[in-house]
Scaffold this motif. Structure first.
Motif, PDB file in Angstrom:
ATOM      1  N   THR A  65       0.818  -1.215   0.000  1.00  0.00           N
ATOM      2  CA  THR A  65       0.000   0.000   0.000  1.00  0.00           C
ATOM      3  C   THR A  65       0.849   1.260   0.000  1.00  0.00           C
ATOM      4  N   HIS A  66       1.920   1.262   0.782  1.00  0.00           N
ATOM      5  CA  HIS A  66       2.690   2.498   0.990  1.00  0.00           C
ATOM      6  C   HIS A  66       3.945   2.611   0.129  1.00  0.00           C
ATOM      7  N   TYR A  67       4.398   1.518  -0.470  1.00  0.00           N
ATOM      8  CA  TYR A  67       5.599   1.577  -1.302  1.00  0.00           C
ATOM      9  C   TYR A  67       5.363   0.864  -2.640  1.00  0.00           C
ATOM     10  N   PRO A  68       4.288   1.232  -3.337  1.00  0.00           N
ATOM     11  CA  PRO A  68       3.985   0.547  -4.600  1.00  0.00           C
ATOM     12  C   PRO A  68       4.936   0.987  -5.712  1.00  0.00           C
ATOM     13  N   LEU A  69       5.287   0.058  -6.565  1.00  0.00           N
ATOM     14  CA  LEU A  69       6.226   0.345  -7.649  1.00  0.00           C
ATOM     15  C   LEU A  69       5.665   1.348  -8.641  1.00  0.00           C
ATOM     16  N   ASP A  70       4.374   1.240  -8.984  1.00  0.00           N
ATOM     17  CA  ASP A  70       3.827   2.125 -10.018  1.00  0.00           C
ATOM     18  C   ASP A  70       3.839   3.578  -9.576  1.00  0.00           C
ATOM     19  N   ARG A  71       3.550   3.847  -8.322  1.00  0.00           N
ATOM     20  CA  ARG A  71       3.586   5.231  -7.836  1.00  0.00           C
ATOM     21  C   ARG A  71       5.016   5.770  -7.834  1.00  0.00           C
ATOM     22  N   PHE A  72       5.963   4.945  -7.420  1.00  0.00           N
ATOM     23  CA  PHE A  72       7.385   5.318  -7.433  1.00  0.00           C
ATOM     24  C   PHE A  72       7.826   5.696  -8.846  1.00  0.00           C
ATOM     25  N   LEU A  73       7.483   4.862  -9.834  1.00  0.00           N
ATOM     26  CA  LEU A  73       7.887   5.128 -11.213  1.00  0.00           C
ATOM     27  C   LEU A  73       7.192   6.380 -11.757  1.00  0.00           C
ATOM     28  N   ASP A  74       5.927   6.564 -11.442  1.00  0.00           N
ATOM     29  CA  ASP A  74       5.203   7.749 -11.903  1.00  0.00           C
ATOM     30  C   ASP A  74       5.823   9.029 -11.359  1.00  0.00           C
ATOM     31  N   ARG A  75       6.208   9.008 -10.095  1.00  0.00           N
ATOM     32  CA  ARG A  75       6.797  10.206  -9.485  1.00  0.00           C
ATOM     33  C   ARG A  75       8.143  10.532 -10.114  1.00  0.00           C
ATOM     34  N   TRP A  76       8.921   9.499 -10.421  1.00  0.00           N
ATOM     35  CA  TRP A  76      10.210   9.757 -11.061  1.00  0.00           C
ATOM     36  C   TRP A  76      10.021  10.269 -12.489  1.00  0.00           C
ATOM     37  N   THR A  77       9.073   9.712 -13.203  1.00  0.00           N
ATOM     38  CA  THR A  77       8.811  10.201 -14.560  1.00  0.00           C
ATOM     39  C   THR A  77       8.383  11.659 -14.532  1.00  0.00           C
ATOM     40  N   THR A  78       7.516  12.005 -13.585  1.00  0.00           N
ATOM     41  CA  THR A  78       7.061  13.399 -13.465  1.00  0.00           C
ATOM     42  C   THR A  78       8.227  14.322 -13.161  1.00  0.00           C
ATOM     43  N   LEU A  79       9.066  13.941 -12.222  1.00  0.00           N
ATOM     44  CA  LEU A  79      10.202  14.778 -11.840  1.00  0.00           C
ATOM     45  C   LEU A  79      11.162  14.961 -13.005  1.00  0.00           C
ATOM     46  N   LEU A  80      11.535  13.880 -13.665  1.00  0.00           N
ATOM     47  CA  LEU A  80      12.486  13.990 -14.766  1.00  0.00           C
ATOM     48  C   LEU A  80      11.910  14.774 -15.932  1.00  0.00           C
ATOM     49  N   THR A  81      10.630  14.587 -16.192  1.00  0.00           N
ATOM     50  CA  THR A  81       9.975  15.355 -17.257  1.00  0.00           C
ATOM     51  C   THR A  81      10.000  16.840 -16.966  1.00  0.00           C
ATOM     52  N   GLN A  82       9.769  17.189 -15.718  1.00  0.00           N
ATOM     53  CA  GLN A  82       9.807  18.607 -15.324  1.00  0.00           C
ATOM     54  C   GLN A  82      11.208  19.182 -15.488  1.00  0.00           C
ATOM     55  N   GLU A  83      12.239  18.377 -15.221  1.00  0.00           N
ATOM     56  CA  GLU A  83      13.602  18.874 -15.373  1.00  0.00           C
ATOM     57  C   GLU A  83      13.987  19.022 -16.841  1.00  0.00           C
ATOM     58  N   VAL A  84      13.490  18.130 -17.689  1.00  0.00           N
ATOM     59  CA  VAL A  84      13.785  18.211 -19.104  1.00  0.00           C
ATOM     60  C   VAL A  84      13.019  19.342 -19.777  1.00  0.00           C
ATOM     61  N   SER A  85      11.760  19.538 -19.354  1.00  0.00           N
ATOM     62  CA  SER A  85      10.904  20.567 -19.950  1.00  0.00           C
ATOM     63  C   SER A  85      10.343  21.461 -18.853  1.00  0.00           C
ATOM     64  N   PRO A  86      11.195  22.283 -18.247  1.00  0.00           N
ATOM     65  CA  PRO A  86      10.741  23.117 -17.120  1.00  0.00           C
ATOM     66  C   PRO A  86       9.701  24.140 -17.556  1.00  0.00           C
TER      67      PRO A  86
END
Length: 335
Positions: free
Chosen positions: A314-335
């Motif tokens: 419930t608290h450490y799901p893989l899909d949420r972890f991957l989504d958060r990293w994709t969001t962060l990296l996308t923001q850094e690439v296209s601020p």
């Protein structure tokens, strides 16, 4: 996206590379720490490519690399030497901090806290726990927290062996931080199994502690992750003896397997181990007493392990972890 990162932390990287991107990992002859390449003991997808320094430069020049994830301060220098790019200036970059500060607990300045943005570029710092973010002095650097996510290993717990299992890499070198002395105190009172790199060096410290602890010297293992999960699942109890660590992925993996947990009430353990999943105590003798109780009562141990698994999923799901990293990296690439 095409993402460059060094293979530093095997379990964390195993989760990270399950995403939708292409991942470049440096490799060097003999696979030293700065060039481990693809994992040899974890199952990584084909989207992970290992490249030598010259190949990395060509990848930047010919294919383009969208983002870099640094995990050690000197990797910015390696990036510049191997590819000619400056972190955060020539390529979007984030710095992932795996650990709690190793110096004075509340006053340690992070290596990237005072990076000269004009010269080197902007590199935000990403922490893996809220505790780490609280404890590091990151100065004016922008920070974020992306908590762990783990691939579900499945409910494998049998608890067939009346043993307390612990996973501690380099238990002798990292003695107090890893809680090796706590592990030995518990092992003196309950049969134990110890897994991880460098565990063979622990044998000489076990024999003077009496027959119970000495027996653990015959149960020291350094296993690939898949084998490790199967072995852990057969132990009755999991002990996380660490005094000072970020949040051991081995702890979360053991919980996901269905093991009940004993741990010290420090760093991020309070969030990872709810009362129904195990026992947190600063008293090693209390941890040993609970271990003995669970070794004698497999149904109670299994009940705590069931909650531990549910909590991790419930608290450490893989899909949420991957989504958060994709969001962060996308923001850094296209601020």
């Amino acid at each position: 996206m095409r993402v460059l990162l060094w293979h530093v932390h095997g379990s964390w990287t195993t989760a990270f590379v399950q995403g939708e991107h292409e991942y470049l990992v440096p490799v060097l002859p003999d696979r030293p720490a700065d060039g481990r390449g693809r994992a040899q003991t974890w199952d990584w997808p084909a989207s992970v490519r290992e490249l030598g320094p010259a190949e990395l430069r060509r990848a930047f020049d010919d294919e383009g690399v969208d983002a870099v994830v640094l995990q050690r301060p000197h990797e910015a220098r390696l990036l510049r030497e191997w590819t000619g790019r400056r972190a955060g200036r020539d390529v979007p970059t984030v710095y992932l901090e795996h650990d709690a500060p190793g110096g004075p607990a509340a006053a340690t300045r992070h290596p990237l806290a005072d990076v000269d943005v004009a010269a080197e570029g902007h590199v935000p710092i990403v922490h893996v726990t809220q505790f780490n973010a609280l404890m590091w002095d990151t100065g004016p650097a922008r920070t974020a927290v992306i908590e762990h996510g783990i691939p579900d290993p499945g409910h494998r717990y049998t608890g067939e062996r009346e043993r307390v299992a612990a996973v501690v890499n380099e238990p002798v070198r990292r003695w107090r931080a890893a809680g090796t002395d706590v592990l030995l105190q518990v092992a003196r009172q309950a049969p134990a199994e110890v897994y991880g790199m460098g565990t063979a060096l622990l044998a000489e410290h076990l024999s003077p502690l009496g027959p119970t602890a000495a027996g653990a010297a015959d149960r020291l293992y350094d296993l690939p992750q898949a084998e490790l999960h199967d072995r852990l699942a057969g132990a009755r109890v999991y002990l996380h003896p660490y005094r000072w660590t970020s949040l051991g992925l081995a702890l979360l993996e053991a919980m996901a397997l269905g093991l009940p947990v004993l741990a010290l009430p420090v760093t991020a353990a309070y969030a990872a181990v709810p009362p129904e999943a195990g026992v947190l105590s600063a008293d090693p003798d209390e941890l040993a007493a609970v271990a003995r109780r669970w070794l004698a009562d497999p149904s109670e141990a299994a009940a705590h392990g069931k909650v531990a698994r549910e909590h991790v999923l419930t608290h450490y799901p893989l899909d949420r972890f991957l989504d958060r990293w994709t969001t962060l990296l996308t923001q850094e690439v296209s601020p």
